[in-house]
Write a protein that holds these residues in place. Sequence first.
Motif, mmCIF file in Angstrom:
data_model
loop_
_atom_site.group_PDB
_atom_site.id
_atom_site.type_symbol
_atom_site.label_atom_id
_atom_site.label_comp_id
_atom_site.label_asym_id
_atom_site.label_seq_id
_atom_site.Cartn_x
_atom_site.Cartn_y
_atom_site.Cartn_z
ATOM 1 N N LEU A 32 -49.295 -22.931 14.037
ATOM 2 C CA LEU A 32 -49.200 -21.885 15.058
ATOM 3 C C LEU A 32 -48.018 -20.990 14.717
ATOM 4 O O LEU A 32 -46.889 -21.471 14.565
ATOM 5 C CB LEU A 32 -49.008 -22.509 16.443
ATOM 6 N N ILE A 33 -48.270 -19.697 14.584
ATOM 7 C CA ILE A 33 -47.214 -18.751 14.257
ATOM 8 C C ILE A 33 -47.154 -17.679 15.338
ATOM 9 O O ILE A 33 -48.080 -17.523 16.126
ATOM 10 C CB ILE A 33 -47.435 -18.096 12.879
ATOM 11 N N SER A 34 -46.053 -16.945 15.365
ATOM 12 C CA SER A 34 -45.883 -15.906 16.385
ATOM 13 C C SER A 34 -45.677 -14.551 15.741
ATOM 14 O O SER A 34 -45.252 -14.456 14.575
ATOM 15 C CB SER A 34 -44.682 -16.222 17.280
ATOM 16 N N GLU A 35 -45.984 -13.514 16.497
ATOM 17 C CA GLU A 35 -45.751 -12.153 16.014
ATOM 18 C C GLU A 35 -44.273 -11.961 15.709
ATOM 19 O O GLU A 35 -43.910 -11.339 14.706
ATOM 20 C CB GLU A 35 -46.178 -11.135 17.083
ATOM 21 N N GLY A 36 -43.416 -12.512 16.577
ATOM 22 C CA GLY A 36 -41.981 -12.323 16.425
ATOM 23 C C GLY A 36 -41.436 -12.890 15.129
ATOM 24 O O GLY A 36 -40.649 -12.229 14.437
ATOM 25 N N GLU A 37 -41.844 -14.105 14.777
ATOM 26 C CA GLU A 37 -41.301 -14.711 13.566
ATOM 27 C C GLU A 37 -41.792 -13.986 12.310
ATOM 28 O O GLU A 37 -41.034 -13.819 11.349
ATOM 29 C CB GLU A 37 -41.634 -16.196 13.498
ATOM 30 N N ILE A 38 -43.044 -13.544 12.326
ATOM 31 C CA ILE A 38 -43.557 -12.800 11.171
ATOM 32 C C ILE A 38 -42.883 -11.442 11.084
ATOM 33 O O ILE A 38 -42.509 -10.984 9.990
ATOM 34 C CB ILE A 38 -45.086 -12.643 11.262
ATOM 35 N N ALA A 39 -42.719 -10.773 12.223
ATOM 36 C CA ALA A 39 -42.063 -9.460 12.240
ATOM 37 C C ALA A 39 -40.636 -9.569 11.704
ATOM 38 O O ALA A 39 -40.198 -8.743 10.895
ATOM 39 C CB ALA A 39 -42.055 -8.900 13.661
ATOM 40 N N ALA A 40 -39.918 -10.611 12.141
ATOM 41 C CA ALA A 40 -38.548 -10.799 11.662
ATOM 42 C C ALA A 40 -38.528 -11.098 10.172
ATOM 43 O O ALA A 40 -37.680 -10.587 9.429
ATOM 44 C CB ALA A 40 -37.887 -11.929 12.445
ATOM 45 N N ASP A 41 -39.458 -11.905 9.727
ATOM 46 C CA ASP A 41 -39.515 -12.278 8.315
ATOM 47 C C ASP A 41 -39.813 -11.074 7.430
ATOM 48 O O ASP A 41 -39.292 -10.963 6.313
ATOM 49 C CB ASP A 41 -40.585 -13.359 8.127
ATOM 50 N N ARG A 50 -48.908 -7.178 15.238
ATOM 51 C CA ARG A 50 -49.993 -7.400 16.207
ATOM 52 C C ARG A 50 -51.309 -6.826 15.674
ATOM 53 O O ARG A 50 -52.364 -7.457 15.790
ATOM 54 C CB ARG A 50 -49.635 -6.750 17.539
ATOM 55 N N GLU A 51 -51.257 -5.636 15.090
ATOM 56 C CA GLU A 51 -52.461 -5.029 14.511
ATOM 57 C C GLU A 51 -53.000 -5.894 13.370
ATOM 58 O O GLU A 51 -54.218 -6.084 13.240
ATOM 59 C CB GLU A 51 -52.133 -3.622 13.985
ATOM 60 N N ALA A 52 -52.096 -6.412 12.559
ATOM 61 C CA ALA A 52 -52.507 -7.273 11.442
ATOM 62 C C ALA A 52 -53.164 -8.545 11.953
ATOM 63 O O ALA A 52 -54.191 -8.984 11.429
ATOM 64 C CB ALA A 52 -51.290 -7.617 10.580
ATOM 65 N N PHE A 53 -52.593 -9.139 12.995
ATOM 66 C CA PHE A 53 -53.157 -10.360 13.569
ATOM 67 C C PHE A 53 -54.566 -10.124 14.103
ATOM 68 O O PHE A 53 -55.447 -10.978 13.960
ATOM 69 C CB PHE A 53 -52.259 -10.881 14.688
ATOM 70 N N LEU A 54 -54.777 -8.969 14.709
ATOM 71 C CA LEU A 54 -56.106 -8.658 15.236
ATOM 72 C C LEU A 54 -57.129 -8.567 14.106
ATOM 73 O O LEU A 54 -58.267 -9.034 14.239
ATOM 74 C CB LEU A 54 -56.065 -7.350 16.038
ATOM 75 N N ARG A 55 -56.742 -7.952 12.993
ATOM 76 C CA ARG A 55 -57.640 -7.857 11.843
ATOM 77 C C ARG A 55 -57.921 -9.242 11.245
ATOM 78 O O ARG A 55 -59.054 -9.558 10.882
ATOM 79 C CB ARG A 55 -57.024 -6.965 10.766
ATOM 80 N N LYS A 63 -56.833 -17.512 15.031
ATOM 81 C CA LYS A 63 -57.287 -17.415 16.413
ATOM 82 C C LYS A 63 -56.081 -17.100 17.280
ATOM 83 O O LYS A 63 -55.073 -17.821 17.233
ATOM 84 C CB LYS A 63 -57.919 -18.741 16.852
ATOM 85 N N LEU A 64 -56.169 -16.007 18.053
ATOM 86 C CA LEU A 64 -55.044 -15.570 18.870
ATOM 87 C C LEU A 64 -55.092 -16.199 20.258
ATOM 88 O O LEU A 64 -56.145 -16.242 20.902
ATOM 89 C CB LEU A 64 -55.039 -14.045 18.996
ATOM 90 N N TYR A 65 -53.927 -16.669 20.706
ATOM 91 C CA TYR A 65 -53.781 -17.233 22.044
ATOM 92 C C TYR A 65 -52.666 -16.471 22.752
ATOM 93 O O TYR A 65 -51.492 -16.604 22.373
ATOM 94 C CB TYR A 65 -53.445 -18.722 21.981
ATOM 95 N N PRO A 66 -53.006 -15.649 23.754
ATOM 96 C CA PRO A 66 -52.000 -14.849 24.455
ATOM 97 C C PRO A 66 -50.816 -15.692 24.924
ATOM 98 O O PRO A 66 -50.994 -16.780 25.485
ATOM 99 C CB PRO A 66 -52.787 -14.277 25.646
ATOM 100 N N LYS A 67 -49.614 -15.182 24.663
ATOM 101 C CA LYS A 67 -48.345 -15.788 25.054
ATOM 102 C C LYS A 67 -48.038 -17.110 24.337
ATOM 103 O O LYS A 67 -47.019 -17.737 24.604
ATOM 104 C CB LYS A 67 -48.293 -16.012 26.570
ATOM 105 N N ARG A 68 -48.912 -17.525 23.428
ATOM 106 C CA ARG A 68 -48.671 -18.757 22.687
ATOM 107 C C ARG A 68 -48.501 -18.500 21.192
ATOM 108 O O ARG A 68 -47.669 -19.129 20.543
ATOM 109 C CB ARG A 68 -49.825 -19.743 22.900
ATOM 110 N N GLY A 69 -49.285 -17.592 20.668
ATOM 111 C CA GLY A 69 -49.173 -17.287 19.253
ATOM 112 C C GLY A 69 -50.528 -17.215 18.580
ATOM 113 O O GLY A 69 -51.566 -17.055 19.228
ATOM 114 N N ALA A 70 -50.509 -17.347 17.274
ATOM 115 C CA ALA A 70 -51.732 -17.273 16.474
ATOM 116 C C ALA A 70 -51.900 -18.574 15.705
ATOM 117 O O ALA A 70 -50.991 -19.020 15.008
ATOM 118 C CB ALA A 70 -51.662 -16.095 15.513
#
Length: 216
Positions: A32-41, A50-55, A63-70
């Motif tokens: 399970l990864i988060s937008e924040g950790e990838i953005a920081a990395d 977020r756009e990348a995760f949707l693609r 699989k995206l889980y709101p407020k939990r991560g991907a």
Amino acid sequence: MQLVSKTYSSAERAFHEVKERILTGMLPGGELISEGEIAADLGMSRTPVREAFLRLEAEGWMKLYPKRGALIVPIPPAEAEHVAHARYVVETGAVRALVAVDRSTLDAALQESLDRQRELADTKDFARFAVVDTDFHRTYVVAAGNPLLTGFYDSLRERQRRMNSVALHRGSTDIDKIIEQHARLADLIGAGDATGFAAALVEHLAGVHQLELRGL
């Protein structure tokens, strides 16, 4: 206009970077990864991530889980078997087509690939080895000269790379044994032994990916 271009570029970069990490096994299935950790990395804001995760979700990689991560979607056992079956059909068909043609150029290309594989085995560069492994098999598919089969085979490429990477990272797969099996496949192609090649390919695919290939 420049802002739009920059955002698009960042989203593309995030998409390709995260996808590459999935294909190489750096992001294993079930993680399970988060937008924040990838953005920081990656040194960017969350919006392009977020756009990348949707693609990536649309392509079935996460699989995206709101407020939990991907969640990185693991390789389903059935999919691994289906890919192996599809590869068997294409690769054995290609080798049968090669029996009646001059294979000297192909033989040289396969030997060159084997040399490269041995170099990478010494470095333990699993990500690069997975790419060269996939290209080894593609070499004789392309040599058969059927663009429709090549196109279909290429559609499996990303799944092949990920399956190869997972097998290597799992630690249960011996790179030296893979190379030994590749050398055997190359010898059978050189000898024009399509029947022997088919049997050796089943053993190779089943062993590397820990599958029971029923019906082959």
